[in-house]
Write a protein that holds these residues in place. Structure first.
Motif, PDB file in Angstrom:
ATOM      1  N   ALA A  22       0.725  -1.078  -0.059  1.00 31.16           N
ATOM      2  CA  ALA A  22      -0.062   0.021   0.127  1.00 31.16           C
ATOM      3  C   ALA A  22       0.891   1.055  -0.175  1.00 31.16           C
ATOM      4  O   ALA A  22       1.929   1.234   0.575  1.00 31.16           O
ATOM      5  CB  ALA A  22      -0.825   0.067   1.291  1.00 31.16           C
ATOM      6  N   ALA A  23       0.483   2.282  -0.530  1.00 33.45           N
ATOM      7  CA  ALA A  23       1.188   3.614  -0.748  1.00 33.45           C
ATOM      8  C   ALA A  23       1.325   4.120   0.569  1.00 33.45           C
ATOM      9  O   ALA A  23       0.318   3.981   1.614  1.00 33.45           O
ATOM     10  CB  ALA A  23       0.610   4.406  -1.864  1.00 33.45           C
ATOM     11  N   ALA A  24       2.395   4.674   1.176  1.00 27.94           N
ATOM     12  CA  ALA A  24       2.595   5.517   2.240  1.00 27.94           C
ATOM     13  C   ALA A  24       1.437   6.504   2.518  1.00 27.94           C
ATOM     14  O   ALA A  24       1.216   7.146   1.383  1.00 27.94           O
ATOM     15  CB  ALA A  24       3.936   6.086   2.352  1.00 27.94           C
ATOM     16  N   SER A  25       0.930   6.416   3.421  1.00 29.01           N
ATOM     17  CA  SER A  25      -0.090   7.572   3.863  1.00 29.01           C
ATOM     18  C   SER A  25       0.657   8.809   3.933  1.00 29.01           C
ATOM     19  O   SER A  25       1.695   8.958   4.274  1.00 29.01           O
ATOM     20  CB  SER A  25      -0.749   7.161   5.051  1.00 29.01           C
ATOM     21  OG  SER A  25       0.142   7.304   6.249  1.00 29.01           O
ATOM     22  N   PRO A  26      -0.302   9.748   3.730  1.00 30.15           N
ATOM     23  CA  PRO A  26       0.252  11.197   3.826  1.00 30.15           C
ATOM     24  C   PRO A  26       0.745  11.657   5.203  1.00 30.15           C
ATOM     25  O   PRO A  26       1.652  12.478   5.355  1.00 30.15           O
ATOM     26  CB  PRO A  26      -0.880  12.098   3.601  1.00 30.15           C
ATOM     27  CG  PRO A  26      -1.966  11.182   2.636  1.00 30.15           C
ATOM     28  CD  PRO A  26      -1.641   9.861   3.209  1.00 30.15           C
ATOM     29  N   ARG A  27       0.245  11.136   6.106  1.00 25.11           N
ATOM     30  CA  ARG A  27       0.579  11.108   7.502  1.00 25.11           C
ATOM     31  C   ARG A  27       2.028  10.881   7.759  1.00 25.11           C
ATOM     32  O   ARG A  27       2.958  11.542   8.344  1.00 25.11           O
ATOM     33  CB  ARG A  27      -0.274  10.676   8.686  1.00 25.11           C
ATOM     34  CG  ARG A  27      -1.110  11.325   9.414  1.00 25.11           C
ATOM     35  CD  ARG A  27      -1.718  10.706  10.486  1.00 25.11           C
ATOM     36  NE  ARG A  27      -2.817  11.343  11.150  1.00 25.11           N
ATOM     37  CZ  ARG A  27      -3.799  11.100  11.935  1.00 25.11           C
ATOM     38  NH1 ARG A  27      -3.824   9.784  12.350  1.00 25.11           N
ATOM     39  NH2 ARG A  27      -4.298  11.787  12.590  1.00 25.11           N
ATOM     40  N   ARG A  28       2.305   9.642   7.242  1.00 22.97           N
ATOM     41  CA  ARG A  28       3.600   9.083   7.542  1.00 22.97           C
ATOM     42  C   ARG A  28       4.552   9.772   6.849  1.00 22.97           C
ATOM     43  O   ARG A  28       5.750   9.961   7.134  1.00 22.97           O
ATOM     44  CB  ARG A  28       3.533   7.538   6.810  1.00 22.97           C
ATOM     45  CG  ARG A  28       4.935   7.045   7.087  1.00 22.97           C
ATOM     46  CD  ARG A  28       4.564   5.341   6.617  1.00 22.97           C
ATOM     47  NE  ARG A  28       5.947   4.601   6.885  1.00 22.97           N
ATOM     48  CZ  ARG A  28       6.212   3.550   6.603  1.00 22.97           C
ATOM     49  NH1 ARG A  28       5.078   2.699   5.908  1.00 22.97           N
ATOM     50  NH2 ARG A  28       7.342   3.090   6.555  1.00 22.97           N
TER      51      ARG A  28
END
Length: 141
Positions: A11-17
Motif C-alpha cells: 500500500a502506498a505510504a499514507s500522507p501522515r507517514r
C-alpha cells in the motif's frame, strides 16, 4: 493443481507517514546546522592538537632566535619567477631516438626550456631542428 499466489502489492505510504518523515528529517537537519554554527563552549578544535606544545621551561636565547627565524621563514610568501626555464639533458650513446616525438612534446613552449644532448660514442645526426647545435662535446662517458 493449485494456482500460484498473486504477488502482494504494498500500500502506498499514507500522507501522515510522509509528514512524519519530513518533520524528523527537518529536525535532524536543524540540529546539525545549529551544532555546526554554535559548538559547545568547552569544544576544542582537532587542529589544535597538531600544533606544537609550548615548553614548560625557560627558552634559551638560541631557541628564541630560531623560533623568530622559523616564523619569519614560514610567513614569507613563495617567490614566483616569471622567466623560469627547465633544462633537458639527453644522455645517449649515439643518435637520439624519438626526436620527432620530443619535438611534438616541446611544441608551443618555446623559450621555456633549454636542451642539451650528450652523446658518448659518436656525434649524433639530428633529424629535428630543436636538437641541432645542442650537443655537448666532452670526453667519452
Amino acid at each position: 493443481m493449485k494456482a500460484a499466489p498473486l504477488p502482494r502489492t504494498r500500500a502506498a505510504a499514507s500522507p501522515r507517514r510522509r509528514a512524519w518523515i519530513l518533520a524528523v528529517a527537518a529536525l535532524v537537519s536543524v540540529v546539525v546546522v545549529w551544532a555546526y554554527h554554535y559548538p559547545p563552549q568547552h569544544y576544542a578544535s582537532p587542529v589544535s592538537n597538531w600544533l606544537p606544545v609550548e615548553p614548560d621551561r625557560e627558552l634559551t636565547d638560541d631557541e628564541r632566535a630560531s623560533r623568530v627565524v622559523f616564523g619569519h621563514i614560514l610567513s614569507t610568501p613563495p617567490v614566483r619567477s616569471r622567466g623560469s626555464k627547465i633544462a633537458f639533458m639527453f644522455l645517449t650513446p649515439g643518435n637520439l631516438p624519438f626526436e620527432k616525438l620530443w619535438e611534438k612534446f616541446f611544441e608551443g613552449h618555446e623559450g621555456r626550456y633549454t636542451i642539451y644532448v650528450h652523446a658518448s660514442r659518436e656525434k649524433p645526426e639530428h633529424v629535428s631542428r630543436l636538437f641541432i647545435g645542442r650537443d655537448i662535446h666532452s670526453d667519452k662517458v
